[in-house]
Design a protein around this motif. Structure first.
Motif, PDB file in Angstrom:
ATOM      1  N   ARG A   1       9.379   0.179  -3.041  1.00 47.44           N
ATOM      2  CA  ARG A   1       8.910   1.529  -3.353  1.00 47.44           C
ATOM      3  C   ARG A   1       7.750   1.528  -4.340  1.00 47.44           C
ATOM      4  O   ARG A   1       7.646   0.654  -5.198  1.00 47.44           O
ATOM      5  N   CYS A   2       6.916   2.543  -4.204  1.00 49.91           N
ATOM      6  CA  CYS A   2       5.761   2.723  -5.078  1.00 49.91           C
ATOM      7  C   CYS A   2       6.232   3.007  -6.502  1.00 49.91           C
ATOM      8  O   CYS A   2       7.061   3.895  -6.709  1.00 49.91           O
ATOM      9  N   PRO A   3       5.719   2.271  -7.496  1.00 53.21           N
ATOM     10  CA  PRO A   3       6.165   2.506  -8.872  1.00 53.21           C
ATOM     11  C   PRO A   3       5.709   3.868  -9.403  1.00 53.21           C
ATOM     12  O   PRO A   3       6.251   4.377 -10.374  1.00 53.21           O
ATOM     13  N   ASP A   4       4.728   4.465  -8.752  1.00 47.14           N
ATOM     14  CA  ASP A   4       4.185   5.728  -9.238  1.00 47.14           C
ATOM     15  C   ASP A   4       4.939   6.922  -8.663  1.00 47.14           C
ATOM     16  O   ASP A   4       5.418   7.786  -9.393  1.00 47.14           O
ATOM     17  N   CYS A   5       5.071   6.939  -7.323  1.00 48.39           N
ATOM     18  CA  CYS A   5       5.648   8.132  -6.698  1.00 48.39           C
ATOM     19  C   CYS A   5       7.006   7.857  -6.048  1.00 48.39           C
ATOM     20  O   CYS A   5       7.681   8.795  -5.610  1.00 48.39           O
ATOM     21  N   GLY A   6       7.400   6.578  -5.975  1.00 44.79           N
ATOM     22  CA  GLY A   6       8.717   6.255  -5.438  1.00 44.79           C
ATOM     23  C   GLY A   6       8.814   6.260  -3.929  1.00 44.79           C
ATOM     24  O   GLY A   6       9.889   6.047  -3.374  1.00 44.79           O
TER      25      GLY A   6
ATOM     26  N   TYR B   1       0.824  -1.203   0.000  1.00 45.04           N
ATOM     27  CA  TYR B   1       0.000   0.000   0.000  1.00 45.04           C
ATOM     28  C   TYR B   1       0.861   1.257   0.000  1.00 45.04           C
ATOM     29  O   TYR B   1       1.790   1.393   0.794  1.00 45.04           O
ATOM     30  N   CYS B   2       0.546   2.161  -0.935  1.00 49.97           N
ATOM     31  CA  CYS B   2       1.201   3.471  -0.946  1.00 49.97           C
ATOM     32  C   CYS B   2       0.227   4.478  -0.345  1.00 49.97           C
ATOM     33  O   CYS B   2      -0.840   4.718  -0.898  1.00 49.97           O
ATOM     34  N   THR B   3       0.609   5.030   0.784  1.00 47.45           N
ATOM     35  CA  THR B   3      -0.274   5.970   1.474  1.00 47.45           C
ATOM     36  C   THR B   3      -0.472   7.234   0.650  1.00 47.45           C
ATOM     37  O   THR B   3      -1.554   7.792   0.578  1.00 47.45           O
ATOM     38  N   PHE B   4       0.615   7.670  -0.001  1.00 51.99           N
ATOM     39  CA  PHE B   4       0.531   8.910  -0.766  1.00 51.99           C
ATOM     40  C   PHE B   4      -0.498   8.786  -1.887  1.00 51.99           C
ATOM     41  O   PHE B   4      -1.331   9.652  -2.077  1.00 51.99           O
ATOM     42  N   ASP B   5      -0.433   7.708  -2.637  1.00 52.98           N
ATOM     43  CA  ASP B   5      -1.353   7.527  -3.762  1.00 52.98           C
ATOM     44  C   ASP B   5      -2.656   6.855  -3.344  1.00 52.98           C
ATOM     45  O   ASP B   5      -3.564   6.700  -4.165  1.00 52.98           O
ATOM     46  N   GLU B   6      -2.710   6.428  -2.073  1.00 47.03           N
ATOM     47  CA  GLU B   6      -3.898   5.779  -1.536  1.00 47.03           C
ATOM     48  C   GLU B   6      -4.305   4.584  -2.380  1.00 47.03           C
ATOM     49  O   GLU B   6      -5.467   4.407  -2.740  1.00 47.03           O
TER      50      GLU B   6
HETATM   51 ZN   LIG Z   1       2.889   6.203  -4.418  1.00 44.21          ZN
END
Ligand SMILES: [Zn+2]
Length: 667
Positions: free
Chosen positions: A143-148, A126-131
């Motif tokens: 790491r999140c593939p979208d925001c790192g 789970y990426c908290t930033f991108d929810e």
């Molecule tokens: Zn993210």
């Protein structure tokens, strides 16, 4: 009932500050809405805000206020910006509206009753930033593939929408509807995405983690995933924002305009949700590109975020709207720089459209006491009919074609409009009304010329109205026309000569004051509109003739006028070294040069090709005018001018010894 036209922007995340990307989509939607209103269509243009989710919840908690209160303080910033940008949206939706909640709950219940929503365990990253959750294969090095940002492994019960069930149906729809996803490259991307098996979509979040959202109607321990909530706005907005419920009237949408980063969300999530609800899909989802600033990604940390509000305050909303849609093909990425923005204002707007209006109104004022004459049919020439045909086909053929929602070519539309502006200015140069006015024998020919110039501008009013909502009425006023551009003025074709008889022109302020690029504040960043109205305050761009007001015609006059040292100092002369040179194809006169100016490289198109070949000038140290408005010659951008001796034909380049390094000031 007239045909309906429903256009949307995404709803913007309320926690962002409004930036150029928000402005871009919203301006683009506004142009379509205005264009269709002009044609008498029943338009609904919806924009708004996405106000739920963890980020809002956290930001509000940090501020020590309720989430709703937090949203209430941010929402007015968007509304204020839309007002500033002359956005005429019909609806402004906020996902915190109780009526939106009711619709979302109803849609969820429908899907649940149809057994298209089920409950299951879910474990994921789970990426908290991108929810959002990612699968094992998406995550690289934690790491999140979208925001790192780092992701955390979470395991929880959730509710899932059976998206996988609609994979084939969606592929068939895309294959059978070429206009559904635009532009073509994006359509191919989505088709590629659909090659892989489509997974079911998690549409809930446990309240223990996120409470700021719409509660699931069938389980009070969960709220709706923000995307489901947000996408539903396109339907819910139609239920309660128009004067009467209008889903039947406006759905399916003619076009959803979206940024390319949220294309999948729309073309896959939203499309399959609609299929599950047994509703028709939008006719077109058009994905546009992103803006960089001076070639760099826009980010808060770089401090290069373009504030649309500041741009409008300095340069005006119509210039900003024009620039964003003219500079870059809709669908591709674009780069914002003040230099190119100012170049467009001074070149296209001030020297082009502003000058055409100013000289026409001045000539009619001077030669015909301000009353627009009628054409004398016996004195009509090929020049006149060329102008008439160009204006007519622009408005009734070219613009409708370029603005079709499955193509949306704003830059081509504006290019075509400015083609007519250029033709109009050339027409005045060629017909030289100030010469005709000297001989009473030419009275009828002069009438015809002035009529054609005024009529071209009348057509241009309609053409620019969707793009420049304040310029069109300002032009109309100066032309003595009473036009309300919120009305269906183009419902019936405009015919050449069907304007009001004996309109009386009224010279007004210049439409677009030139921006004086030579004026720099001590802080080094100010480009002030020059005080002089339509008169060029700095050297005219190399490519376009200043045109000349009727008062200074013929244009070659005024060579002996004295200037002050201050005037001369406005011209920034610099030493430059020619580091590359080539001929411009099909031109015997023009060379394309790359020059080194010390701290930067520039491209300059120089009219020295008859005298010099590329090999002659390579490596030469020359003097250039460094603060000239960029201009295009034979379609090639020129960012300056090389000094040369010779009145008509070039005799010799002004060259220097190698002692002076590139970038040195010449004075
Ligand atoms: Zn993210």
């Amino acid at each position: 009932m007239s045909e309906s036209f429903y256009v949307t922007t995404p709803i913007y995340y309320v926690n962002d500050v409004p930036h150029i990307g928000h402005a871009y989509t919203t301006i683009a939607a506004d142009v379509l809405a205005r264009w269709h209103r002009l044609h008498g269509r029943d338009v609904f243009f919806l924009t708004g805000l996405d106000e739920h989710g963890q980020k809002v919840q956290r930001a509000a908690a940090r501020a020590g206020i309720a989430p709703r209160e937090h949203c209430d303080t941010l929402a007015p910033k968007f509304r204020a910006l839309w007002k500033q940008l002359a956005i005429a949206n019909d609806g402004f939706i906020r996902t915190t509206d109780a009526r939106h909640h009711a619709v979302v709950k109803r849609l969820l219940q429908t899907l649940y009753d149809r057994q298209l929503i089920y409950r299951a365990d879910y474990t994921g990253w789970y990426c908290t930033f991108d929810e959002r959750f990612w699968t094992e294969k998406d995550v690289q090095e934690g790491r999140c593939p979208d925001c790192g940002r780092p992701v955390e492994q979470l395991s929880e019960h959730n509710y899932f929408f059976r998206m996988s069930r609609f994979q084939q149906q969606l592929r068939d729809h895309i294959a059978g509807h070429p206009a559904f996803i635009r532009p073509e490259s994006r359509r191919n991307e989505v088709m590629g995405f659909l090659q892989k098996p489509l997974e079911d979509l998690s549409i809930s979040r446990p309240k223990s983690r996120v409470s700021w959202g719409i509660e699931l109607p069938f389980d009070h321990d969960y709220v709706t995933y923000v995307w489901f909530d947000a996408l539903a706005n396109y339907l819910s907005g139609l239920e309660y924002l128009p004067a009467r419920p209008s889903v039947d009237r406006f759905w399916p949408a003619a076009v959803h305009l979206v940024g390319k980063d949220i294309l999948t969300t729309h073309a896959v999530y939203w499309a399959t949700i609609l299929m599950a609800l047994e509703l028709p899909l939008p006719r077109t989802i058009f994905a546009h590109g992103w803006w960089t600033v001076n070639g760099e990604k826009m980010s808060k940390s770089r401090g290069n975020v373009i504030d649309p509000s500041a741009m409008v305050a300095q340069f005006g909303e119509d210039a900003f709207r024009y620039f964003l849609l003219r500079e870059v093909p809709f669908g591709q990425d674009g780069d914002f720089s003040r230099e190119s923005f100012v170049g467009r204002i001074n070149g296209d707007l001030a020297n082009g459209l502003g000058n055409l209006l100013s000289r026409t109104v001045t000539l009619i004022g001077r030669c015909r006491n301000g009353v627009v004459p009628r054409a004398d049919s016996a004195s009509v020439t090929a020049l006149d009919t060329e102008l008439r045909d160009a204006a007519t086909s622009l408005l009734h053929t070219t613009m409708p074609r370029h603005l079709q929602t499955d193509r949306i070519k704003y830059h081509r539309t504006l290019e075509a409009i400015w083609g007519l502006v250029q033709l109009g200015n050339q027409y005045i140069d060629k017909t030289a009304p100030w010469v005709l006015a000297k001989d009473a024998a030419n009275v009828k020919r002069l009438d015809t010329v002035l009529f054609h110039a005024a009529e071209t501008l009348r057509f241009l009013c309609f053409a620019v109205a969707p793009f420049m909502p304040n310029t069109a009425p300002a032009m109309a006023r100066q032309l003595g026309l009473s036009l309300d551009f919120s009305q269906a003025l183009l419902q019936h074709p405009i015919a050449w000569g069907d304007g009001p008889p004996a309109a009386t022109v009224a010279k007004g302020d210049s439409l677009f004051p030139r921006i004086n690029v030579a004026t720099r504040s001590p802080h080094g960043d100010s480009m002030e509109p020059s005080a002089a109205s339509s008169q060029p305050a700095s050297p005219a761009p190399a490519s376009s003739k200043p045109g000349g007001d009727a008062s200074s015609a013929p244009a070659s006059g005024g060579n002996d006028r004295r200037i002050t040292i201050g005037d001369f100092q406005k011209v920034r002369l610099k030493v430059a070294k020619i580091i590359a040179a080539e001929r411009i194809p099909k031109s015997e006169k023009l060379l394309k040069l790359q020059v080194d100016l010390g701290d930067e490289h520039r491209q300059i198109v120089a009219g020295i090709g008859k005298q010099y070949g590329p090999e002659d000038v390579l490596g030469k140290t020359v003097v250039v005018v460094a603060n000239l408005t960029p201009a295009k010659l034979m379609g090639v951008e020129s960012q300056g001018m090389v000094l040369a001796a010779g009145a008509d034909d070039v005799i010799s380049l002004v060259t220097l010894s190698d002692d002076a390094p590139p970038g040195t000031t010449v004075k």
